[in-house]
Scaffold this active site. Structure first.
Site, short mmCIF file in Angstrom:
data_model
loop_
_atom_site.label_atom_id
_atom_site.label_comp_id
_atom_site.label_asym_id
_atom_site.label_seq_id
_atom_site.Cartn_x
_atom_site.Cartn_y
_atom_site.Cartn_z
N TYR A 142 0.82 -1.22 0.00
CA TYR A 142 0.00 0.00 0.00
C TYR A 142 0.86 1.27 0.00
O TYR A 142 0.41 2.31 -0.47
CB TYR A 142 -0.91 0.03 1.24
CG TYR A 142 -2.25 -0.63 1.05
CD1 TYR A 142 -2.35 -1.97 0.72
CD2 TYR A 142 -3.43 0.10 1.23
CE1 TYR A 142 -3.59 -2.57 0.57
CE2 TYR A 142 -4.67 -0.50 1.08
CZ TYR A 142 -4.74 -1.83 0.75
OH TYR A 142 -5.97 -2.42 0.61
N LYS A 192 3.19 -15.28 1.79
CA LYS A 192 3.52 -16.14 0.65
C LYS A 192 5.03 -16.33 0.65
O LYS A 192 5.75 -15.84 -0.24
CB LYS A 192 3.04 -15.48 -0.66
CG LYS A 192 1.53 -15.49 -0.84
CD LYS A 192 0.99 -16.78 -1.42
CE LYS A 192 1.38 -16.94 -2.88
NZ LYS A 192 0.90 -18.25 -3.42
N ASP A 224 -2.84 -17.90 0.20
CA ASP A 224 -3.87 -18.45 -0.70
C ASP A 224 -4.56 -19.64 -0.02
O ASP A 224 -5.80 -19.74 -0.02
CB ASP A 224 -3.29 -18.83 -2.07
CG ASP A 224 -2.08 -19.74 -1.98
OD1 ASP A 224 -1.47 -19.87 -0.89
OD2 ASP A 224 -1.72 -20.35 -3.01
N ASP A 248 -6.30 -7.17 3.72
CA ASP A 248 -7.45 -6.53 3.08
C ASP A 248 -8.36 -7.59 2.47
O ASP A 248 -9.58 -7.60 2.69
CB ASP A 248 -6.94 -5.56 2.01
CG ASP A 248 -8.07 -4.78 1.35
OD1 ASP A 248 -8.99 -4.36 2.06
OD2 ASP A 248 -8.02 -4.62 0.12
N ASP A 252 -12.07 -9.38 4.12
CA ASP A 252 -13.35 -9.36 3.41
C ASP A 252 -13.94 -10.77 3.30
O ASP A 252 -15.15 -10.95 3.43
CB ASP A 252 -13.19 -8.76 2.00
CG ASP A 252 -13.54 -7.28 1.95
OD1 ASP A 252 -13.46 -6.62 3.01
OD2 ASP A 252 -13.88 -6.77 0.86
C1 IPM Z 1 -10.43 -1.44 3.86
C2 IPM Z 1 -10.69 -0.76 2.53
C3 IPM Z 1 -9.57 0.24 2.27
C4 IPM Z 1 -8.31 -0.56 2.08
C5 IPM Z 1 -9.80 1.22 1.12
C6 IPM Z 1 -11.11 1.97 1.28
C7 IPM Z 1 -8.65 2.18 0.98
O1 IPM Z 1 -10.83 -1.70 1.53
O2 IPM Z 1 -10.32 -0.73 4.86
O3 IPM Z 1 -10.36 -2.67 3.88
O4 IPM Z 1 -8.01 -1.04 0.97
O5 IPM Z 1 -7.57 -0.70 3.06
MG MG Z 2 -10.89 -3.71 2.22
#
Ligand code: IPM
Ligand code: MG
Length: 367
Positions: A142, A192, A224, A248, A252
């Site tokens: 990032y 990884k 993975d 990230d 999710d």
């Molecule tokens: C998260 C989001 C952020 C990230 C974005 C909005 C910059 O996806 O907080 O997971 O990628 O970190």
């Molecule tokens: Mg995110």
């Protein structure tokens, strides 16, 4: 001693709506539990861009550094898609994370019993799920340099750099081990190491830190496989520690296991400030959901549970955090549902503010 201070940055999309419900909760704790906060508000993301041409002003950045904790709603939306990358709403959030040095991002994924049927996985797989993902938040791909889009050999090249120093790995690993000690004492590190040098170093440093936590059972997984295992048998995990990008993605995935992204809070923590509290920003895992913004359909629970994390991690009020979490559980068990939590046709959905009011009522009933 003066009251603890909070900076509220509601942001874009559903951010202001869900934050309005958090304010009810904050007021309740002030009125009924003597936990009074000095609350100030500011702009972030597209809202800041609209007002000031930047997604975060220097003044708001300075206020974020000065308060005891920041509560953030959400940033972004289609209105800002065409903005230059440097002033996109997300840059405001990334600047906060980077300048406050919030290196440890805690993303719990818990499956509330009342919602176990909402997961895309079977109830048997997710019921009772309680994972804590610790994502490194201020380094890795990032932020790594060099980065950019440039011309080379007559074509465009996009470049990002994955880079971790051992101290960056060690501090987030330590934060994860500390959490594991307070939980089930199991930690799985994901990288990884089979293809990335940064992954090899990650694994080595995690093992070095592990020496200070002999009670914690440590395992390592390629990220993975980690994604696959999260979907196959998620309850095998207690604490997961991983880098910024894998975290990230994996958070999710873990979020969806619980059935609704509208339920999941997060805490982003840095080093202790002079007053002993960690630098901290709390935000829901969900985004700004522009498709439902302004319609009273948003689920405020993720943002409310983020405030519960603030009570626990910034304000030493773990018992009050538990009270708030139980109030949320009770409201769900009672069948109060925002549209994202509805299954059967014909059920009457609760609006964003009705959900907030129901949680306040459950808090009141807890006294
Ligand atoms: C998260 C989001 C952020 C990230 C974005 C909005 C910059 O996806 O907080 O997971 O990628 O970190
Ligand atoms: Mg995110």
């Amino acid at each position: 001693m003066s009251n603890p201070s909070l900076l509220i940055l509601a942001g874009d999309g559903i951010g202001p709506e869900v934050m309005a419900e958090v304010k009810k909760i904050i007021d309740w704790f002030g009125d009924r539990r003597g936990l009074v906060f000095e609350v100030e508000e500011g702009l972030v993301g597209g809202a800041a861009h609209d007002a000031h041409g930047v997604p975060l002003t220097d003044e708001t950045m300075a206020r974020a550094q000065a308060v005891d904790a920041v509560l953030l709603g959400a940033v972004g939306g289609p209105a800002y898609d065409d903005l230059d990358f440097s002033v996109k709403p997300e840059r405001g959030l990334l600047r906060l994370r980077k300048e406050m040095d919030l290196f440890a991002n805690l993303r719990p994924a818990q499956c509330f019993d009342a919602l176990a049927d909402f997961s895309s996985l079977k109830r048997e797989v997710v019921a009772g799920l309680d994972i804590m993902i610790v994502r490194e938040l201020t380094s890795g791909i990032y932020f790594g340099e060099p980065r950019g889009i440039f011309e080379e050999g007559g074509e465009r090249v996009g470049l990002n750099t994955q880079r971790y120093t051992e101290s960056e790995i060690a501090r987030v690993a330590r934060a994860a081990f500390e959490l594991a000690m307070k939980r089930d004492k199991r930690l799985c590190s994901m990288e990884k190491a089979n293809v990335m040098e940064s992954g090899i170093l990650w694994r080595e440093v995690v093992n070095e830190v592990a020496a200070d936590y002999p009670e914690v059972e440590v395992s390592h997984m390629y990220a993975d496989n980690g994604g696959m295992q999260l979907v196959r048998a998620p309850r095998q995990f207690d604490v997961i520690v991983t880098d910024n990008l894998f975290g990230d993605l994996l958070s999710d995935v873990a979020a969806m296991l619980t059935g609704s992204l509208g339920m999941l809070p997060s805490a982003s923590l840095g080093a202790p400030m002079a007053n002993g509290r960690p630098r901290a920003l709390y935000e829901p895992v969900h985004g700004s959901a522009p498709d439902i913004a302004g319609q009273g359909k948003a689920n405020p629970i993720a943002c409310i549970l983020s405030f519960a994390m603030a009570l626990r991690y910034s304000f030493d009020a773990g018992a009050e955090a538990g009270r708030l979490e139980r109030a949320v559980e009770k409201v769900l068990a009672d069948g109060v549902r925002t549209p994202d939590l509805m299954q059967a046709e014909g059920e009457a959905p609760a609006s964003t503010s009705e959900m907030g009011d129901a949680i306040v009522a459950a808090l009141e009933a807890s006294l």
